[in-house]
Every structure is written in structure tokens, then in C-alpha cells.
Write a protein that holds these residues in place. Sequence first.
Motif, PDB file in Angstrom:
ATOM      1  N   LEU A  39       1.026  -0.672   0.069  1.00  0.00           N
ATOM      2  CA  LEU A  39      -0.089   0.170  -0.250  1.00  0.00           C
ATOM      3  C   LEU A  39       1.039   1.456  -0.313  1.00  0.00           C
ATOM      4  N   ARG A  40       0.753   2.141  -0.995  1.00  0.00           N
ATOM      5  CA  ARG A  40       0.963   3.546  -1.337  1.00  0.00           C
ATOM      6  C   ARG A  40       0.013   4.650   0.529  1.00  0.00           C
ATOM      7  N   ILE A  41       0.758   5.033   0.978  1.00  0.00           N
ATOM      8  CA  ILE A  41      -0.101   6.322   1.462  1.00  0.00           C
ATOM      9  C   ILE A  41       0.646   7.685   1.596  1.00  0.00           C
ATOM     10  N   TYR A  42       0.298   8.441   1.393  1.00  0.00           N
ATOM     11  CA  TYR A  42       1.022  10.311   2.084  1.00  0.00           C
ATOM     12  C   TYR A  42       1.031  10.394   3.490  1.00  0.00           C
ATOM     13  N   PRO A  43       1.878  10.416   3.399  1.00  0.00           N
ATOM     14  CA  PRO A  43       2.184  10.828   5.169  1.00  0.00           C
ATOM     15  C   PRO A  43       1.587  11.022   5.910  1.00  0.00           C
ATOM     16  N   GLU A  44       0.745  12.355   4.943  1.00  0.00           N
ATOM     17  CA  GLU A  44      -1.152  12.741   5.383  1.00  0.00           C
ATOM     18  C   GLU A  44      -1.572  12.279   6.236  1.00  0.00           C
ATOM     19  N   LYS A  45      -1.786  11.444   5.696  1.00  0.00           N
ATOM     20  CA  LYS A  45      -3.447  10.093   5.326  1.00  0.00           C
ATOM     21  C   LYS A  45      -2.507   9.411   6.502  1.00  0.00           C
ATOM     22  N   LEU A  46      -1.205   9.266   6.299  1.00  0.00           N
ATOM     23  CA  LEU A  46      -0.873   7.864   7.452  1.00  0.00           C
ATOM     24  C   LEU A  46      -0.723   8.783   9.081  1.00  0.00           C
ATOM     25  N   GLN A  47      -0.604   9.676   9.386  1.00  0.00           N
ATOM     26  CA  GLN A  47      -0.707  10.655  10.341  1.00  0.00           C
ATOM     27  C   GLN A  47      -2.117  10.595  10.868  1.00  0.00           C
ATOM     28  N   ALA A  48      -3.241  11.253   9.972  1.00  0.00           N
ATOM     29  CA  ALA A  48      -4.657  11.551  10.380  1.00  0.00           C
ATOM     30  C   ALA A  48      -5.179   9.459  10.697  1.00  0.00           C
ATOM     31  N   PHE A  49      -4.645   9.108  10.303  1.00  0.00           N
ATOM     32  CA  PHE A  49      -4.861   6.751  10.687  1.00  0.00           C
ATOM     33  C   PHE A  49      -4.137   6.865  12.337  1.00  0.00           C
ATOM     34  N   LEU A  50      -3.225   6.898  12.161  1.00  0.00           N
ATOM     35  CA  LEU A  50      -2.635   6.835  13.360  1.00  0.00           C
ATOM     36  C   LEU A  50      -3.606   7.834  14.479  1.00  0.00           C
ATOM     37  N   MET A  51      -3.210   8.808  14.263  1.00  0.00           N
ATOM     38  CA  MET A  51      -3.837   9.722  15.036  1.00  0.00           C
ATOM     39  C   MET A  51      -5.045   9.116  15.931  1.00  0.00           C
ATOM     40  N   GLY A  52      -6.103   9.030  14.154  1.00  0.00           N
ATOM     41  CA  GLY A  52      -7.106   8.149  14.762  1.00  0.00           C
ATOM     42  C   GLY A  52      -6.982   7.250  15.887  1.00  0.00           C
ATOM     43  N   VAL A  53      -6.204   6.264  15.831  1.00  0.00           N
ATOM     44  CA  VAL A  53      -6.292   5.048  16.689  1.00  0.00           C
ATOM     45  C   VAL A  53      -5.465   5.324  17.528  1.00  0.00           C
ATOM     46  N   LYS A  54      -5.140   5.938  18.082  1.00  0.00           N
ATOM     47  CA  LYS A  54      -4.327   6.832  19.488  1.00  0.00           C
ATOM     48  C   LYS A  54      -5.244   7.186  20.233  1.00  0.00           C
ATOM     49  N   THR A  55      -6.541   8.239  19.400  1.00  0.00           N
ATOM     50  CA  THR A  55      -7.834   8.623  20.671  1.00  0.00           C
ATOM     51  C   THR A  55      -9.214   8.091  19.873  1.00  0.00           C
ATOM     52  N   GLY A  56      -9.016   6.417  19.604  1.00  0.00           N
ATOM     53  CA  GLY A  56      -9.533   5.351  19.667  1.00  0.00           C
ATOM     54  C   GLY A  56     -11.067   6.012  19.005  1.00  0.00           C
ATOM     55  N   LYS A  57     -10.666   6.088  18.056  1.00  0.00           N
ATOM     56  CA  LYS A  57     -12.166   6.699  16.661  1.00  0.00           C
ATOM     57  C   LYS A  57     -12.116   4.952  15.943  1.00  0.00           C
ATOM     58  N   TYR A  58     -11.419   4.593  15.611  1.00  0.00           N
ATOM     59  CA  TYR A  58     -11.690   2.914  15.628  1.00  0.00           C
ATOM     60  C   TYR A  58     -12.092   1.933  16.250  1.00  0.00           C
ATOM     61  N   GLU A  59     -12.632   2.313  17.542  1.00  0.00           N
ATOM     62  CA  GLU A  59     -12.247   1.455  18.325  1.00  0.00           C
ATOM     63  C   GLU A  59     -13.719   0.343  18.148  1.00  0.00           C
ATOM     64  N   ASN A  60     -14.672   0.961  18.249  1.00  0.00           N
ATOM     65  CA  ASN A  60     -16.064   0.673  17.213  1.00  0.00           C
ATOM     66  C   ASN A  60     -16.018  -0.071  15.982  1.00  0.00           C
ATOM     67  N   PHE A  61     -15.196   0.014  15.148  1.00  0.00           N
ATOM     68  CA  PHE A  61     -14.914  -0.206  13.883  1.00  0.00           C
ATOM     69  C   PHE A  61     -14.537  -1.194  13.335  1.00  0.00           C
ATOM     70  N   ALA A  62     -16.075  -2.515  12.932  1.00  0.00           N
ATOM     71  CA  ALA A  62     -16.431  -3.525  12.654  1.00  0.00           C
ATOM     72  C   ALA A  62     -16.413  -3.989  11.118  1.00  0.00           C
TER      73      ALA A  62
END
Length: 62
Positions: A39-62
Motif C-alpha cells: 500500500l502506498r500512503i501519503y504521510p498526511e493520511k497515515l498521520q491522520a489514521f495513526l492519530m485516530g487509532v491513538k484517540t480511539g476513533k476506530y475502537e468500534n469499527f467492525a
Amino acid sequence: MEITWLKSSYSADTGNCLEIARRGGDVFVRESDDPETVLRIYPEKLQAFLMGVKTGKYENFA
């Protein structure tokens, strides 16, 4: 140009690890057990995703 892949020191030697690499302005991600799928990911998109993981944004993602 060859890509140098890195994996976390927390990864076990099971052959099923997430690996990451950077070349130019892009970030590449793959699973070590399927190295041909990259997968090729732009750094800004990866940073946004990782921030979402750290803040629990995806905890209920199924």
C-alpha cells in the motif's frame, strides 16, 4: 531503487508482521507474509489514521 523495509521491534518472529518503508514523499506498508501486496500512503493520511487509532476513533469499527 530498492525499498528498505522496517518492522517494529515489538513484532514477533512469526513472519506475520506489518512493515513500513519510505521513499521520496511516500510511505509504503505491507504485511511480511504477503510482501507482494504493498500500500502506498501519503504521510498526511497515515498521520491522520495513526492519530485516530491513538484517540480511539476506530475502537468500534467492525
